[in-house]
Design an enzyme around this catalytic site. Structure first.
Site, PDB file in Angstrom:
ATOM      1  N   THR A 124       0.762  -1.274   0.004  1.00 35.35           N
ATOM      2  CA  THR A 124       0.189   0.057  -0.060  1.00 35.35           C
ATOM      3  C   THR A 124       0.864   1.316   0.073  1.00 35.35           C
ATOM      4  O   THR A 124       1.195   1.928   0.957  1.00 35.35           O
ATOM      5  CB  THR A 124      -0.975   0.117   1.294  1.00 35.35           C
ATOM      6  OG1 THR A 124      -0.254  -0.077   2.384  1.00 35.35           O
ATOM      7  CG2 THR A 124      -1.655  -0.973   1.132  1.00 35.35           C
TER       8      THR A 124
ATOM      9  N   CYS B 197       7.748   1.411   5.554  1.00 30.55           N
ATOM     10  CA  CYS B 197       6.695   1.416   6.434  1.00 30.55           C
ATOM     11  C   CYS B 197       6.447   2.833   7.336  1.00 30.55           C
ATOM     12  O   CYS B 197       5.276   3.430   6.905  1.00 30.55           O
ATOM     13  CB  CYS B 197       6.657   0.196   7.401  1.00 30.55           C
ATOM     14  SG  CYS B 197       6.659  -1.409   6.549  1.00 30.55           S
TER      15      CYS B 197
END
Length: 435
Positions: free
Chosen positions: A85, A262
C-alpha cells in the site's frame, strides 16, 4: 490447512514461507514472473536473514509453491492478502489499488466457508468496504483483518513467534476466528497473546503502533537538538529516562532517524485518513514527528560540513551504510542514502558502502560511487560518516581505519560507537546530540 498468499513481496514471501514451515500447504501468488521464479528457486528478491533457507526447506517439503496463476488458489481455505500500500504520488494518502485488485482476483475462486485475511497496512475503514464486496460477490465467504508487525531483519521470527496476534472480525464471526486459530495454532500454543476485535480497531492497531514508535524516535531526536544547544549528552539522557518503566529504553536511540517502506508512509497515510474523517487535529502532532525526523538528515549534512572545515566540495567522504536499518537491503526512504545523495549534490566526492544494500541503492541511483568494504570506502577520506549501524561498523577497529583515511574524522550518525575509544585512537569524533 491449504493457504494462499496473494502478493509475494517482502510481507507475502515471508508469510508464505513461514506458514509452510509450521506445516500448512501454501501457494504464493504474484503477477511478477521474475519474482515468482526467484522465490521458487529459494532466492528471495530482497535480503532477509533466514528466509532463503526457509524457502528451500519449505519448497523441498512439497508444502510451498509459487505461481502467477491466481486460479491456483482454488483449493485453499484461507487466503491472505499481503500486497503493498504505497504512498500515492502527490499525496500523503495510501494507494489501495493493489489491495482492491487482489480482492477482485480472488472473488471468482472463493467458495462458501472460505476466509480472506487482510494483512496489508490500510487506512481505517478499508476492511468494511472489502467485507461488503466479498459478501456481495462471494456469498458464504468472509473476511478477517490480521495486521502484521514484522521488523525487517527479524521477520521470520516475528511471523513464527509473533508478540501478539490481532484478529479483526465481523460481529459474531466465530468461524473466521476458528480458522485463524487453526492457522496460528503453533504460535497460540507457544503463548502468543491473541486480541479479537472489530475491523476498524484491527486496522488502527497497526498504524497506531507505527505512529507511537515514530513518535518515540522523534522525541529523543528532538531532545538531541536541545542537547546539542546546551552541551548535554542525549545518550546519557536516554539511559536515564529509559530506566522509568513507563518510558523504557527501547527506541530511545537518537540519531539519523527512521526510514524504510513502512513508518514514513504509514504515519503520513494515517494523517491523511484522519483529515478525511474530520479528526485531523487529533494527529497534528505527527506532522512535527515527521518534520523532526527529516531535520536529522539535514543536521547530519551540517555535521559533515563542520568536520571538513565548512565546505564539502571536493572533499572525499566515506559513507558507511545505505540501508535504512541493519540486517536489511531496503533503501526506501533511507536516511543514509538521502544523506549520501545530499552530500554528492553539494559537490562532495562520496564513496558509500553497505554489506547488503549496494545493489538496491544502485538500482535507484546508478551513478553513486560505491565500495565493497569500509576500508575501501574510507581510503583517503577527509571524513567518515557512519549512517547505518551494521554490526561490522559498530565493531570497526579505529586504529586500523585511521591508517587508510587522509583525515581521522568520523561522524557517528547512529550513536553506536564508543567516543572514548575513537578519540583515544586519534579520531575527531562527532555525533548527533552529543558534545
Amino acid at each position: 490447512m491449504k493457504i494462499s498468499v496473494i502478493g509475494c513481496g517482502y510481507l507475502g514471501a515471508v508469510h508464505a514461507a513461514c506458514m509452510a514451515e509450521i506445516g500448512h500447504e501454501v501457494v504464493g501468488i504474484d503477477v511478477d514472473e521474475h519474482k515468482i521464479e526467484l522465490l521458487a528457486e529459494g532466492r528471495p528478491p530482497f535480503y532477509e536473514p533466514g528466509l532463503p533457507e526457509l524457502l528451500t526447506t519449505a519448497s523441498a517439503s512439497g508444502r510451498l509453491s509459487f505461481s502467477t496463476d491466481v486460479s491456483a488458489v482454488a483449493s485453499a481455505r484461507v487466503h491472505f492478502i499481503a500486497v503493498g500500500t504505497p504512498q500515492l504520488d502527490g499525496s500523503n494518502a495510501a494507494d489501495l489499488t493493489y489491495v482492491h485488485a487482489a480482492v477482485e482476483s480472488l472473488l471468482p475462486h472463493l467458495k462458501p466457508g472460505d476466509l480472506v485475511v487482510g494483512k496489508s497496512t490500510v487506512p481505517v475503514g478499508t476492511a468494511a468496504g472489502v467485507y461488503e464486496r466479498i459478501r456481495e460477490a462471494a456469498p458464504g465467504a468472509s473476511l478477517a483483518w490480521n495486521p502484521e508487525f514484522l521488523r525487517e531483519g527479524f521477520a521470520v521470527k516475528d511471523t513464527i513467534a509473533p508478540d501478539r496476534l490481532v484478529y479483526g472480525l465481523a460481529p459474531g464471526d466465530d468461524t473466521a476466528e476458528g480458522l485463524l486459530d487453526e492457522v496460528y495454532a503453533a504460535a497460540l500454543a507457544n503463548g502468543s497473546p491473541k486480541v479479537v476485535t472489530d475491523f476498524a480497531t484491527a486496522e488502527l492497531v497497526k498504524v497506531s503502533a507505527n505512529a507511537f514508535l515514530a513518535t518515540k524516535i522523534s522525541f529523543i531526536n528532538a531532545m538531541a537538538e536541545v542537547a546539542e544547544a546546551t552541551g548535554a549528552d542525549v545518550t546519557a539522557l536516554a539511559d536515564a529516562i529509559g530506566h522509568d518503566a513507563r518510558i523504557g529504553r527501547r527506541f530511545l536511540n537518537a540519531g539519523l532517524g527512521f526510514g524504510g517502506g513502512c513508518l514514513p508512509k504509514d504515519i503520513r497515510a494515517f494523517m491523511a485518513r484522519a483529515e478525511e474523517l474530520g479528526v485531523d487535529q487529533a494527529l497534528s502532532f505527527l506532522q512535527e514527528v515527521d518534520a523532526i525526523n527529516l531535520r536529522r538528515r539535514e543536521r547530519m549534512v551540517d555535521l559533515a560540513k563542520e568536520v571538513v572545515g565548512g565546505d564539502v566540495r571536493g572533499k572525499r567522504i566515506a559513507v558507511l551504510g545505505l540501508a535504512f536499518k541493519p540486517d536489511s537491503d531496503d533503501v526506501r526512504d533511507s536516511p543514509a542514502l538521502d544523506v549520501a545523495l545530499r552530500l554528492t549534490e553539494l559537490g562532495a566526492d562520496v564513496v558509500a558502502t553497505d554489506p547488503q544494500a549496494l545493489n538496491t541503492a544502485l538500482r535507484r541511483k546508478p551513478d553513486l560511487a560505491v565500495a565493497r568494504t569500509a576500508s575501501q570506502a574510507a581510503e583517503g577520506a577527509d571524513a567518515v560518516l557512519l549512517l547505518t549501524e551494521w554490526r561490522e561498523y559498530r565493531e570497526l577497529d579505529p586504529a586500523a581505519l585511521a591508517s587508510v583515511v587522509r583525515v581521522p574524522a568520523i561522524v557517528d550518525g547512529r550513536n553506536c560507537l564508543d567516543p572514548v575509544q575513537w578519540r583515544d585512537a586519534g579520531w575527531h569524533y562527532r555525533a548527533l546530540g552529543r558534545p
